[in-house]
Write a protein that holds these residues in place. Sequence first.
Motif, PDB file in Angstrom:
ATOM      1  N   TYR A  66     -21.540  35.956 -24.506  1.00 41.50           N
ATOM      2  CA  TYR A  66     -22.269  36.638 -23.439  1.00 41.50           C
ATOM      3  C   TYR A  66     -23.765  36.668 -23.720  1.00 41.50           C
ATOM      4  CZ  TYR A  66     -18.087  38.246 -21.060  1.00 41.50           C
ATOM      5  OH  TYR A  66     -16.919  38.302 -20.357  1.00 41.50           O
ATOM      6  N   LEU A  67     -24.134  36.808 -24.973  1.00 50.08           N
ATOM      7  CA  LEU A  67     -25.550  36.842 -25.331  1.00 50.08           C
ATOM      8  C   LEU A  67     -26.220  35.500 -25.068  1.00 50.08           C
ATOM      9  CD1 LEU A  67     -27.703  38.709 -26.569  1.00 50.08           C
ATOM     10  CD2 LEU A  67     -27.080  37.792 -28.794  1.00 50.08           C
ATOM     11  N   LEU A  68     -25.542  34.423 -25.433  1.00 47.16           N
ATOM     12  CA  LEU A  68     -26.154  33.094 -25.315  1.00 47.16           C
ATOM     13  C   LEU A  68     -25.947  32.432 -23.954  1.00 47.16           C
ATOM     14  CD1 LEU A  68     -25.241  31.614 -28.804  1.00 47.16           C
ATOM     15  CD2 LEU A  68     -27.401  32.640 -28.075  1.00 47.16           C
ATOM     16  N   PHE A  69     -24.833  32.715 -23.291  1.00 44.80           N
ATOM     17  CA  PHE A  69     -24.491  31.991 -22.071  1.00 44.80           C
ATOM     18  C   PHE A  69     -24.382  32.872 -20.843  1.00 44.80           C
ATOM     19  CE2 PHE A  69     -22.480  29.494 -25.531  1.00 44.80           C
ATOM     20  CZ  PHE A  69     -23.285  28.380 -25.437  1.00 44.80           C
ATOM     21  N   SER A  70     -25.042  34.010 -20.832  1.00 41.55           N
ATOM     22  CA  SER A  70     -24.927  34.899 -19.673  1.00 41.55           C
ATOM     23  C   SER A  70     -25.455  34.233 -18.400  1.00 41.55           C
ATOM     24  CB  SER A  70     -25.653  36.215 -19.933  1.00 41.55           C
ATOM     25  OG  SER A  70     -27.028  35.985 -20.115  1.00 41.55           O
ATOM     26  N   TRP A  71     -26.433  33.387 -18.507  1.00 43.03           N
ATOM     27  CA  TRP A  71     -26.996  32.698 -17.344  1.00 43.03           C
ATOM     28  C   TRP A  71     -26.004  31.717 -16.754  1.00 43.03           C
ATOM     29  CZ3 TRP A  71     -26.902  27.509 -18.086  1.00 43.03           C
ATOM     30  CH2 TRP A  71     -26.814  27.081 -19.404  1.00 43.03           C
ATOM     31  N   TYR A  72     -25.084  31.183 -17.555  1.00 40.50           N
ATOM     32  CA  TYR A  72     -24.131  30.168 -17.106  1.00 40.50           C
ATOM     33  C   TYR A  72     -23.020  30.767 -16.248  1.00 40.50           C
ATOM     34  CZ  TYR A  72     -20.673  26.439 -17.367  1.00 40.50           C
ATOM     35  OH  TYR A  72     -19.759  25.477 -17.057  1.00 40.50           O
ATOM     36  N   MET A  73     -22.728  32.035 -16.449  1.00 40.78           N
ATOM     37  CA  MET A  73     -21.580  32.657 -15.791  1.00 40.78           C
ATOM     38  C   MET A  73     -21.784  32.916 -14.309  1.00 40.78           C
ATOM     39  SD  MET A  73     -20.254  35.296 -18.534  1.00 40.78           S
ATOM     40  CE  MET A  73     -21.330  35.287 -19.919  1.00 40.78           C
ATOM     41  N   PHE A  74     -23.009  32.937 -13.844  1.00 42.54           N
ATOM     42  CA  PHE A  74     -23.258  33.294 -12.454  1.00 42.54           C
ATOM     43  C   PHE A  74     -23.266  32.100 -11.525  1.00 42.54           C
ATOM     44  CE2 PHE A  74     -25.312  36.610 -15.042  1.00 42.54           C
ATOM     45  CZ  PHE A  74     -24.381  37.594 -14.783  1.00 42.54           C
ATOM     46  N   LYS A  75     -23.196  30.887 -12.067  1.00 40.67           N
ATOM     47  CA  LYS A  75     -22.983  29.657 -11.311  1.00 40.67           C
ATOM     48  C   LYS A  75     -23.944  29.461 -10.140  1.00 40.67           C
ATOM     49  CE  LYS A  75     -18.111  29.583 -12.518  1.00 40.67           C
ATOM     50  NZ  LYS A  75     -18.207  30.488 -13.591  1.00 40.67           N
ATOM     51  N   VAL A  76     -25.207  29.608 -10.428  1.00 39.43           N
ATOM     52  CA  VAL A  76     -26.231  29.361  -9.425  1.00 39.43           C
ATOM     53  C   VAL A  76     -27.042  28.171  -9.916  1.00 39.43           C
ATOM     54  CG1 VAL A  76     -28.208  30.344  -8.230  1.00 39.43           C
ATOM     55  CG2 VAL A  76     -26.317  31.804  -8.869  1.00 39.43           C
ATOM     56  N   GLU A  77     -27.434  27.312  -8.997  1.00 44.91           N
ATOM     57  CA  GLU A  77     -28.128  26.105  -9.411  1.00 44.91           C
ATOM     58  C   GLU A  77     -29.566  26.363  -9.842  1.00 44.91           C
ATOM     59  OE1 GLU A  77     -27.688  22.845  -6.799  1.00 44.91           O
ATOM     60  OE2 GLU A  77     -25.547  23.203  -6.534  1.00 44.91           O
ATOM     61  N   LYS A  78     -30.287  27.177  -9.100  1.00 41.86           N
ATOM     62  CA  LYS A  78     -31.685  27.438  -9.439  1.00 41.86           C
ATOM     63  C   LYS A  78     -31.917  28.951  -9.437  1.00 41.86           C
ATOM     64  CE  LYS A  78     -36.385  26.366  -8.103  1.00 41.86           C
ATOM     65  NZ  LYS A  78     -37.255  25.814  -7.093  1.00 41.86           N
ATOM     66  N   TYR A  79     -32.331  29.467 -10.576  1.00 38.74           N
ATOM     67  CA  TYR A  79     -32.543  30.912 -10.715  1.00 38.74           C
ATOM     68  C   TYR A  79     -33.988  31.286 -10.383  1.00 38.74           C
ATOM     69  CZ  TYR A  79     -28.155  31.393 -13.289  1.00 38.74           C
ATOM     70  OH  TYR A  79     -26.849  31.415 -13.641  1.00 38.74           O
ATOM     71  N   LEU A  80     -34.145  32.450  -9.780  1.00 40.44           N
ATOM     72  CA  LEU A  80     -35.464  33.024  -9.583  1.00 40.44           C
ATOM     73  C   LEU A  80     -35.800  33.875 -10.806  1.00 40.44           C
ATOM     74  CD1 LEU A  80     -35.120  34.145  -5.855  1.00 40.44           C
ATOM     75  CD2 LEU A  80     -36.148  32.048  -6.741  1.00 40.44           C
ATOM     76  N   LYS A  81     -37.065  34.310 -10.916  1.00 43.36           N
ATOM     77  CA  LYS A  81     -37.486  35.067 -12.096  1.00 43.36           C
ATOM     78  C   LYS A  81     -36.691  36.358 -12.275  1.00 43.36           C
ATOM     79  CE  LYS A  81     -42.187  33.368 -12.271  1.00 43.36           C
ATOM     80  NZ  LYS A  81     -43.610  33.673 -12.160  1.00 43.36           N
ATOM     81  N   ASN A  82     -36.492  37.112 -11.182  1.00 41.58           N
ATOM     82  CA  ASN A  82     -35.747  38.367 -11.320  1.00 41.58           C
ATOM     83  C   ASN A  82     -34.282  38.116 -11.673  1.00 41.58           C
ATOM     84  OD1 ASN A  82     -35.192  37.359  -8.770  1.00 41.58           O
ATOM     85  ND2 ASN A  82     -35.055  39.371  -7.829  1.00 41.58           N
ATOM     86  N   GLU A  83     -33.723  36.999 -11.249  1.00 41.27           N
ATOM     87  CA  GLU A  83     -32.343  36.666 -11.599  1.00 41.27           C
ATOM     88  C   GLU A  83     -32.227  36.294 -13.072  1.00 41.27           C
ATOM     89  OE1 GLU A  83     -31.267  35.061  -7.130  1.00 41.27           O
ATOM     90  OE2 GLU A  83     -31.558  33.612  -8.739  1.00 41.27           O
ATOM     91  N   ILE A  84     -33.231  35.630 -13.594  1.00 39.23           N
ATOM     92  CA  ILE A  84     -33.239  35.314 -15.032  1.00 39.23           C
ATOM     93  C   ILE A  84     -33.295  36.600 -15.841  1.00 39.23           C
ATOM     94  CG2 ILE A  84     -34.593  34.258 -16.887  1.00 39.23           C
ATOM     95  CD1 ILE A  84     -35.397  32.078 -14.846  1.00 39.23           C
ATOM     96  N   ILE A  85     -34.149  37.525 -15.423  1.00 34.12           N
ATOM     97  CA  ILE A  85     -34.265  38.805 -16.129  1.00 34.12           C
ATOM     98  C   ILE A  85     -32.946  39.567 -16.064  1.00 34.12           C
ATOM     99  CG2 ILE A  85     -35.415  41.063 -16.091  1.00 34.12           C
ATOM    100  CD1 ILE A  85     -37.940  39.521 -15.143  1.00 34.12           C
ATOM    101  N   LEU A  86     -32.310  39.615 -14.891  1.00 38.20           N
ATOM    102  CA  LEU A  86     -31.019  40.288 -14.760  1.00 38.20           C
ATOM    103  C   LEU A  86     -29.955  39.617 -15.628  1.00 38.20           C
ATOM    104  CD1 LEU A  86     -30.896  41.063 -10.940  1.00 38.20           C
ATOM    105  CD2 LEU A  86     -31.105  42.700 -12.803  1.00 38.20           C
TER     106      LEU A  86
END
Length: 169
Positions: A66-86
């Motif tokens: 979860y620490l390393l791959f939390s961004w992968y779990m949400f399955k979005v192609e392009k993240y915005l800045k606030n989504e990266i922070i979340l």
Amino acid sequence: MSDSNKKPLDFEEVVKPEEARNKTKGSLLELIPITLIVIGLYMKNNGINGASTMMIIGGGLASLMYLLFSWYMFKVEKYLKNEIILSILVGLIFPTGILGLIAFYENWLYATRLINIALIGAAILFVFSLILFIYNFRNQRASVFYRNLLTRLLVFAALLVRLHPGIYF
């Protein structure tokens, strides 16, 4: 159009085979450490040796994942800045809660404090994400991200509340 011409869509018509394989890989990545924790809890409840080791390995792997791959779990192609922070914040809150639960079952110090911190963080993120979901409801890409985030936070918080040592149902 007559009723005889209406056919239900096949799975391949709705979801491309590549997408189905990618979703399966991500789900397996998440299920393996969680399964180790569940096996460890089962072993501990039945007095089987090695339960602590199984729970610590599963909890450590789940926290690291979860620490390393939390961004992968949400399955979005392009993240915005606030989504990266979340995503980063979720990647910090989930391991805190998992390690708090493992610490509780292993009778380590500060276990309830870790669980409480994770619950408070999940509640704050849930409210903030819900507001952003409502704000971005018409944007399909953002809507998928926030739905996934809200679902994960809700399930995570429900599990923490249910397994929290200070809350009895």
